[in-house]
Design a protein around this motif. Structure first.
Motif, PDB file in Angstrom:
ATOM      1  N   LEU A 569       2.575   6.130   8.995  1.00 19.99           N
ATOM      2  CA  LEU A 569       3.205   4.819   9.087  1.00 19.99           C
ATOM      3  C   LEU A 569       4.701   5.027   9.234  1.00 19.99           C
ATOM      4  N   LEU A 570       5.360   4.050   9.844  1.00 18.98           N
ATOM      5  CA  LEU A 570       6.814   4.058   9.895  1.00 18.98           C
ATOM      6  C   LEU A 570       7.346   3.330   8.674  1.00 18.98           C
ATOM      7  N   LYS A 571       8.351   3.919   8.013  1.00 25.06           N
ATOM      8  CA  LYS A 571       8.936   3.325   6.810  1.00 25.06           C
ATOM      9  C   LYS A 571      10.403   3.023   7.081  1.00 25.06           C
ATOM     10  N   LEU A 572      10.801   1.790   6.744  1.00 22.79           N
ATOM     11  CA  LEU A 572      12.197   1.397   6.924  1.00 22.79           C
ATOM     12  C   LEU A 572      13.043   2.058   5.846  1.00 22.79           C
ATOM     13  N   GLU A 618       2.294  -7.676  -4.607  1.00 18.43           N
ATOM     14  CA  GLU A 618       1.931  -8.460  -3.414  1.00 18.43           C
ATOM     15  C   GLU A 618       1.987  -7.568  -2.184  1.00 18.43           C
ATOM     16  N   VAL A 619       1.043  -7.783  -1.287  1.00 19.30           N
ATOM     17  CA  VAL A 619       0.988  -7.077  -0.006  1.00 19.30           C
ATOM     18  C   VAL A 619       0.711  -8.111   1.077  1.00 19.30           C
ATOM     19  N   GLY A 620       1.403  -8.003   2.213  1.00 16.47           N
ATOM     20  CA  GLY A 620       1.158  -8.964   3.287  1.00 16.47           C
ATOM     21  C   GLY A 620       1.794  -8.519   4.585  1.00 16.47           C
ATOM     22  N   GLU A 621       1.568  -9.310   5.646  1.00 22.21           N
ATOM     23  CA  GLU A 621       2.131  -9.005   6.955  1.00 22.21           C
ATOM     24  C   GLU A 621       3.445  -9.740   7.131  1.00 22.21           C
ATOM     25  N   VAL A 622       4.323  -9.167   7.943  1.00 19.60           N
ATOM     26  CA  VAL A 622       5.615  -9.772   8.231  1.00 19.60           C
ATOM     27  C   VAL A 622       5.446 -10.737   9.401  1.00 19.60           C
ATOM     28  N   SER A 623       5.875 -11.991   9.214  1.00 19.96           N
ATOM     29  CA  SER A 623       5.605 -13.029  10.218  1.00 19.96           C
ATOM     30  C   SER A 623       6.287 -12.737  11.548  1.00 19.96           C
ATOM     31  N   LEU A 629       4.189  -4.640   7.752  1.00 21.12           N
ATOM     32  CA  LEU A 629       3.666  -5.132   6.484  1.00 21.12           C
ATOM     33  C   LEU A 629       4.660  -4.806   5.396  1.00 21.12           C
ATOM     34  N   TYR A 630       4.542  -5.508   4.267  1.00 19.60           N
ATOM     35  CA  TYR A 630       5.439  -5.277   3.142  1.00 19.60           C
ATOM     36  C   TYR A 630       4.622  -5.071   1.881  1.00 19.60           C
ATOM     37  N   VAL A 631       5.184  -4.308   0.951  1.00 23.40           N
ATOM     38  CA  VAL A 631       4.582  -4.053  -0.353  1.00 23.40           C
ATOM     39  C   VAL A 631       5.635  -4.371  -1.403  1.00 23.40           C
ATOM     40  N   ILE A 632       5.375  -5.353  -2.258  1.00 19.49           N
ATOM     41  CA  ILE A 632       6.316  -5.761  -3.304  1.00 19.49           C
ATOM     42  C   ILE A 632       5.764  -5.307  -4.647  1.00 19.49           C
ATOM     43  N   SER A 633       6.599  -4.615  -5.416  1.00 22.09           N
ATOM     44  CA  SER A 633       6.193  -4.142  -6.736  1.00 22.09           C
ATOM     45  C   SER A 633       6.648  -5.137  -7.797  1.00 22.09           C
ATOM     46  N   HIS A 634       6.114  -4.972  -9.016  1.00 25.55           N
ATOM     47  CA  HIS A 634       6.487  -5.866 -10.110  1.00 25.55           C
ATOM     48  C   HIS A 634       7.952  -5.701 -10.483  1.00 25.55           C
ATOM     49  N   SER A 635       8.541  -4.560 -10.159  1.00 24.47           N
ATOM     50  CA  SER A 635       9.958  -4.353 -10.452  1.00 24.47           C
ATOM     51  C   SER A 635      10.872  -5.056  -9.457  1.00 24.47           C
ATOM     52  N   GLY A 636      10.300  -5.600  -8.379  1.00 24.13           N
ATOM     53  CA  GLY A 636      11.078  -6.342  -7.398  1.00 24.13           C
ATOM     54  C   GLY A 636      11.418  -5.558  -6.158  1.00 24.13           C
ATOM     55  N   LYS A 637      11.109  -4.266  -6.117  1.00 20.60           N
ATOM     56  CA  LYS A 637      11.395  -3.465  -4.939  1.00 20.60           C
ATOM     57  C   LYS A 637      10.394  -3.772  -3.826  1.00 20.60           C
ATOM     58  N   THR A 638      10.878  -3.736  -2.589  1.00 21.11           N
ATOM     59  CA  THR A 638      10.035  -4.039  -1.432  1.00 21.11           C
ATOM     60  C   THR A 638      10.009  -2.843  -0.496  1.00 21.11           C
ATOM     61  N   LEU A 639       8.818  -2.481  -0.072  1.00 23.47           N
ATOM     62  CA  LEU A 639       8.615  -1.376   0.856  1.00 23.47           C
ATOM     63  C   LEU A 639       8.205  -1.962   2.201  1.00 23.47           C
ATOM     64  N   SER A 647      -4.827  -3.570  14.151  1.00 23.60           N
ATOM     65  CA  SER A 647      -5.988  -3.275  13.305  1.00 23.60           C
ATOM     66  C   SER A 647      -5.637  -2.276  12.202  1.00 23.60           C
ATOM     67  N   GLU A 648      -4.775  -1.307  12.531  1.00 27.76           N
ATOM     68  CA  GLU A 648      -4.347  -0.342  11.510  1.00 27.76           C
ATOM     69  C   GLU A 648      -3.532  -1.032  10.425  1.00 27.76           C
ATOM     70  N   ARG A 649      -2.657  -1.962  10.826  1.00 33.89           N
ATOM     71  CA  ARG A 649      -1.887  -2.718   9.831  1.00 33.89           C
ATOM     72  C   ARG A 649      -2.803  -3.500   8.909  1.00 33.89           C
ATOM     73  N   ASP A 650      -3.810  -4.173   9.489  1.00 33.05           N
ATOM     74  CA  ASP A 650      -4.737  -4.962   8.670  1.00 33.05           C
ATOM     75  C   ASP A 650      -5.526  -4.081   7.713  1.00 33.05           C
ATOM     76  N   ASP A 651      -5.910  -2.879   8.164  1.00 36.39           N
ATOM     77  CA  ASP A 651      -6.651  -1.961   7.287  1.00 36.39           C
ATOM     78  C   ASP A 651      -5.807  -1.536   6.094  1.00 36.39           C
ATOM     79  N   TRP A 652      -4.516  -1.268   6.316  1.00 28.65           N
ATOM     80  CA  TRP A 652      -3.651  -0.877   5.208  1.00 28.65           C
ATOM     81  C   TRP A 652      -3.425  -2.041   4.247  1.00 28.65           C
TER      82      TRP A 652
END
Length: 712
Positions: A569-572, A618-623, A629-639, A647-652
């Motif tokens: 995956l590509l990571k920002l 929380e996990v979801g797609e970027v509009s 896609l983004y991954v938000i942790s309880h600490s507030g950090k966003t990946l 299809s690969e994005r939806d699988d993740w």
């Protein structure tokens, strides 16, 4: 003055009012009783901007003279410049009222001519059979010529495929012509059999339809000939121009998979032949009526609660209004033509074979119409009692002697299913049993109720698919009165009931401290509520509450697999770097690692970073990023991550989304006993199952041991 029920029906005065859907006062919103009143209306109705003020003034003026309104209104709207206005549904309803509202009814007594002008009322303008039939009896030419012009101009609007404006006009004109055709046919048939009808009625026998005793339908031979000539002209337009046009539209609708348009076009194509006589039946008429009836009954369900998203395998629930035809009109046509269709099919085996093959091609949606049909098979009714008109194909044709022998014993035998295809003219249904018999699905065999009813032998039962959709598998057990339905699990996960919002234990009040000790004891000794988020009811418990309910949302981990998912995956980059870097991600049951290269993960090197599975909020797609896609942790950090394709994005997203389950905790105040109920889905409903109790002796459930006993 109020009247009783008897006086209401026995009164000799006109029973119908001129006020109705054609009331100009209701249309304009002000009192309009005469033509002069129209001049004082400040703003006339324009029907959505489709009629100018001059045309609207003429229309409203015509409505003030109901006795002669029909030819005037039709002449106005049949012109090319005004015809497209009938695409507006309110104007369609108005035109229907103009033609088909009967207005004042004339009693059997001779009408008394008015003695003054203007007349005090309009009772002298009443009719004994309604305005439309009265117009056809006395002056059919203006009315029918306007209808012929309307049909001709409507056909010219055809662009080769369905367009909303043209379709609205053309389909309404089709309905209007067919409905008026029914009145014209009644008038022709009544006068054709008038001598027989008068003789029968003189002997005390009254018939139905055209053979009934109806006042006011007697017409001259010239009028009947005009009606017959114009009716033939209208039918030629409908059958030679409109029917092929609707077939072309249906072909385009099939290519675009617009099942709503397919249903509407099939309904109107069948409705075109509503007034055809039995002696005028043709193969085209039989195929159109029968395939339309079968398509609407087998592929489309009329329901008051339509679901646009319920489409599956060509099934779609539709309201009657969406077909643009009233349900009673379609049912009446089907019932009236059923015997006629059956007699036509039974009269000639060769044409029956050709017609039913074309019907199957249309219903199965294999082609856009009757063209391209394969070689005709031999169709016959199923043998057995009450099985006439249930047609099935056979490999070989019966001889006349074999068919006569089968007919002699028809009432003595029970009907049996033959083949996979059945065209049932009795009920208007089409059966296409393409699915083969198969064993019970293993997941269904594990149903508790299935085991209770059939035991282990139930796995040997045979099933056939009734319906398979994205959310449900519906199977029918052969030879048993049971269906098996397997629902896809709810993807929303645990959903806390409304009203539980206070966090536990921070939200406990002083009056609720008795809940803490027994519940914390359970959390300490057992891992059922480990890392669970627990919520109390929003309202504080009463001082004398006997029990407390707490809902817990806990993560469900798959401990059986070491690696759940891995891939690039590509990571920002971080806050100081707005660059996408390629990383190798590995998802386990407890956390997600990412490495610089795949070989680093294989070599067991230290990951560049990690996110604990329990920390994912929380996990979801970027509009605005179709592959992100983004991954938000309880600490507030966003990946922020980016996949190579959707299809690969939806699988993740599916793999990273927290898997949760809901547990209801019940704490008894006096005894300090804690019961834990797992909330689960079965048959798309929520159920509770007792999974733990701190004191099993106070439950009615046989609890399994929490831990396995040491054999030593």
């Amino acid at each position: 003055r109020r009247e009783g029920l008897f006086r209401m029906f026995m009164s000799s005065r006109p029973r119908s009012s001129v006020r109705g859907g054609t009331d100009p006062s209701a249309l304009c919103g002000t009192n309009v009783t005469e033509e002069e009143d129209v001049l004082h209306v400040p703003t006339l109705p324009d029907f959505g901007g489709r009629l100018g003020q001059a045309a609207s003034e003429r229309l409203v003026s015509f409505l003030t003279v109901p006795y002669v309104r029909i030819p005037l209104v039709l002449d106005l709207l049949s012109s090319p410049e005004h015809l497209q206005a009938v695409a507006h549904p309110p104007l369609q309803r108005l035109l229907d009222c103009v033609l088909f509202e009967p207005s004042l009814w004339q009693p059997a007594t001779e009408p008394v001519p008015p003695q003054t002008i203007p007349a005090p009322d309009r009772s002298h303008l009443s009719t004994s059979c309604g305005l439309l039939l009265n117009e056809l009896v006395h002056a059919p030419l203006p009315l029918l010529d306007a209808l012929v012009r309307m049909a001709a101009h409507a056909v010219e609007l055809d662009t080769g495929r369905w367009t909303n404006r043209a379709a609205a006009v053309i389909l309404y004109v089709v309905r209007l012509v067919v409905r008026v055709d029914a009145f014209v046919t009644l008038l022709i048939d009544f006068n054709k059999g008038r001598a027989f009808g008068n003789a029968a009625r003189a002997g005390g026998i009254n018939g139905t339809g055209a053979e009934a005793a109806v006042r006011g339908l007697e017409a001259t031979d010239e009028v009947v000939e005009v009606c017959r000539s114009r009716r033939d002209t209208l039918r030629k337009v409908m059958q030679l121009q409109v029917a092929p046009m609707l077939e072309r539209w249906r072909g385009f609708a099939l290519k675009t998979k617009d099942l709503h348009q397919v249903a509407v076009l099939h309904a109107h194509t069948a409705f075109l032949w509503d007034n055809v006589a039995e002696e005028d039946l043709s193969e085209e008429a039989v195929v159109a009526m029968l395939s339309g009836q079968l398509i609407l009954s087998s592929r489309f369900k009329q329901s008051a609660a339509s679901g646009k998203d319920s489409q599956a395998f060509g099934m779609e629930e539709m309201e009657e209004s969406e077909l643009l035809l009233a349900g009673w009109e379609l049912v009446a046509m089907q019932q009236a033509k059923r015997g006629m269709l059956l007699r036509w099919l039974e009269a000639d085996a060769a044409r029956r074979n050709e017609a039913l093959e074309k019907v199957v091609a249309v219903v199965a949606m294999a082609t856009s119409g009757p063209q391209g049909v394969s070689k005709a098979r031999h169709w016959r009714s199923i043998d057995g009692r009450h099985c006439v008109a249930r047609f099935v194909p056979c490999l070989s044709e019966r001889t006349q002697e074999e068919q006569q022998a089968a007919e002699r014993v028809r009432d003595l035998t029970r009907g049996q299913e033959v083949g996979e295809i059945e065209v049932n003219v009795q009920l208007g249904t089409f059966s296409l049993n393409r699915s083969r018999l198969q064993g019970v699905d293993e997941r269904m065999a594990e149903f508790g109720h299935f085991k209770q009813l059939f035991g282990d032998q139930g796995r040997l039962a045979q099933c056939a698919a009734v319906s398979i959709t994205t959310k449900r598998m519906w199977m029918r057990m052969v030879g048993r009165r049971h269906d098996l339905i397997l629902w896809k699990p709810d993807e929303l996960g645990a959903v806390v009931p409304p009203g539980f919002t206070r966090k536990y234990p921070d939200g406990l009040s002083a009056k609720e401290e008795w809940v803490r000790q027994p519940l914390e004891q359970v959390r300490k000794e057992h891992d059922i509520l480990l890392d669970a988020q627990m919520l109390l009811p929003q309202a504080v418990l009463d001082q004398d509450a006997a029990l407390a309910r707490v809902f817990a949302v806990r993560l469900v981990r798959d401990e059986s697999a070491t690696v759940l998912k891995e891939g690039p995956l590509l990571k920002l980059g971080g806050a100081l770097s707005n660059k996408w870097n390629s990383r190798w991600f590995v998802l386990t049951a407890t956390q997600m690692h990412y490495f610089e290269h795949q070989k680093d993960a294989a070599a067991g090197k230290q990951p560049r970073g990690a996110v604990k599975f329990a920390d994912i909020r929380e996990v979801g797609e970027v509009s605005d990023g179709p592959l992100e896609l983004y991954v938000i942790s309880h600490s507030g950090k966003t990946l922020h991550l980016r996949a190579s394709h959707r299809s690969e994005r939806d699988d993740w997203i599916k793999a990273l989304a927290p898997k949760t389950c809901l547990v209801e905790c019940v704490v008894l105040r006096d005894s300090g006993v804690v019961h834990l109920f797992e909330v689960f889905d079965e048959g798309r409903r929520k159920h509770r199952r007792l999974v733990f109790s701190s004191d099993p002796d106070v439950t009615l459930h046989e609890m399994p041991p929490l831990y396995e006993q040491d054999p030593a």
